[in-house]
Design a protein around this motif. Sequence first.
Motif, mmCIF file in Angstrom:
data_model
loop_
_atom_site.group_PDB
_atom_site.id
_atom_site.type_symbol
_atom_site.label_atom_id
_atom_site.label_comp_id
_atom_site.label_asym_id
_atom_site.label_seq_id
_atom_site.Cartn_x
_atom_site.Cartn_y
_atom_site.Cartn_z
ATOM 1 N N ALA A 1 -7.299 9.687 4.296
ATOM 2 C CA ALA A 1 -6.622 8.413 5.203
ATOM 3 C C ALA A 1 -6.039 7.723 4.165
ATOM 4 O O ALA A 1 -4.856 7.381 4.133
ATOM 5 N N ALA A 2 -6.677 7.318 2.881
ATOM 6 C CA ALA A 2 -5.838 6.603 1.978
ATOM 7 C C ALA A 2 -4.551 7.502 1.378
ATOM 8 O O ALA A 2 -3.437 6.763 1.047
ATOM 9 N N ALA B 1 1.274 8.250 1.135
ATOM 10 C CA ALA B 1 2.465 9.085 1.188
ATOM 11 C C ALA B 1 3.412 8.749 2.169
ATOM 12 O O ALA B 1 4.725 8.600 1.961
ATOM 13 N N SER B 2 2.917 8.034 3.259
ATOM 14 C CA SER B 2 3.746 7.938 4.534
ATOM 15 C C SER B 2 4.460 6.480 4.038
ATOM 16 O O SER B 2 5.760 6.662 4.608
ATOM 17 N N ARG B 3 4.092 5.720 3.737
ATOM 18 C CA ARG B 3 4.515 4.378 3.274
ATOM 19 C C ARG B 3 5.429 4.654 2.164
ATOM 20 O O ARG B 3 6.512 3.727 1.942
ATOM 21 N N ARG C 1 -8.053 -2.830 6.126
ATOM 22 C CA ARG C 1 -9.327 -2.106 5.570
ATOM 23 C C ARG C 1 -9.029 -0.682 5.969
ATOM 24 O O ARG C 1 -8.474 -0.339 6.836
ATOM 25 N N TYR C 2 -9.923 0.129 5.388
ATOM 26 C CA TYR C 2 -9.959 1.615 5.774
ATOM 27 C C TYR C 2 -11.273 1.575 6.415
ATOM 28 O O TYR C 2 -12.248 0.872 6.302
ATOM 29 N N LEU D 1 -13.176 8.381 13.621
ATOM 30 C CA LEU D 1 -12.197 9.165 13.089
ATOM 31 C C LEU D 1 -11.956 8.370 11.763
ATOM 32 O O LEU D 1 -11.913 7.230 12.038
ATOM 33 N N PRO D 2 -11.684 9.287 10.766
ATOM 34 C CA PRO D 2 -11.248 8.166 9.456
ATOM 35 C C PRO D 2 -9.793 7.552 9.710
ATOM 36 O O PRO D 2 -9.009 8.198 10.503
ATOM 37 N N GLY D 3 -9.443 6.420 9.140
ATOM 38 C CA GLY D 3 -8.502 5.719 9.474
ATOM 39 C C GLY D 3 -8.101 4.269 8.703
ATOM 40 O O GLY D 3 -9.031 3.986 7.866
#
Length: 286
Positions: A170-171, A176-178, A236-237, A243-245
């Motif tokens: 998730a991290a 990568a997406s940001r 927060r993670y 699900l992880p997120g």
Amino acid sequence: MSGADAAASFDPLRPRLARIAYRMLGSVADAEDVVQDAFLRWLATDRDEIREPEAFLRRVVTRLCLDQLKSARARRETYVGPWLPEPVVEAEEEVEDVTLPLLMALERLSPLERAAFLLHDVFGVNFDEVGETIGRDPAAARQLASRARTHVRAARPRYDLPKEKGLEIAAAFFAASRSGDMGALRGLLAADVSLWSDGGGKVPAGLKPIHGIEDMIKLHSSLARFFAKEMSRVVRYGRINGLPGFVTIEPGGVLQTTALAIEDGRITGIYVMRNPDKLGHLGAVH
């Protein structure tokens, strides 16, 4: 028995009743309303005549949810864009037994199939009680649960992903997406990855799901230009509906949750909640 006595016997059961209601309805607020309605009915009941309070209240909550589902289905037919359940960000010690993909699969079941499956397969209620709760004989309740099981089988996780590994992915996905690192993002995604984004017509969000890695890369390449001007902030993670997120504040101050379905180390599903009406219960995470 007084109102205080009623509360004393009801309150220890409230969390479990809320779990049933949420899994039936997919809405935290609606689940809370149903549980409160059940408490009012408990107050008005001759409680000395109730031999098994938990079984009695489980029946009340399930029947109230079945009534709610009739109107909820009509509302969802006019919903703007994909509909996702309200996200539940789990506490550290919680283990979610119904993940977000499974909650979405439950939406495709009839209300009675949903009730039979959840009561028996998730909460361990025997078919005699399931049948009594939904107004069917035990054999019919068993058949309803079996039919539901067949429909949702593909949505059930094939294996448990260690929590630490899930949060690590998730991290990496957030970074990568940001940052616009499409090479790193591509390495995280499965070829058949899909994305659902729920804005409910209240905030910008995709009106249709996106399927396939190439379309996902195109989307995030476009979004990277916005993030270059104003970056998301991670609140927060954690695990969201099993699900992880992560929970973020997005450009424009939009509160958002992102949950990731992961198989064989690759992200297969991305579930983004942006509808402020479904995030009110997370206000404290700011």
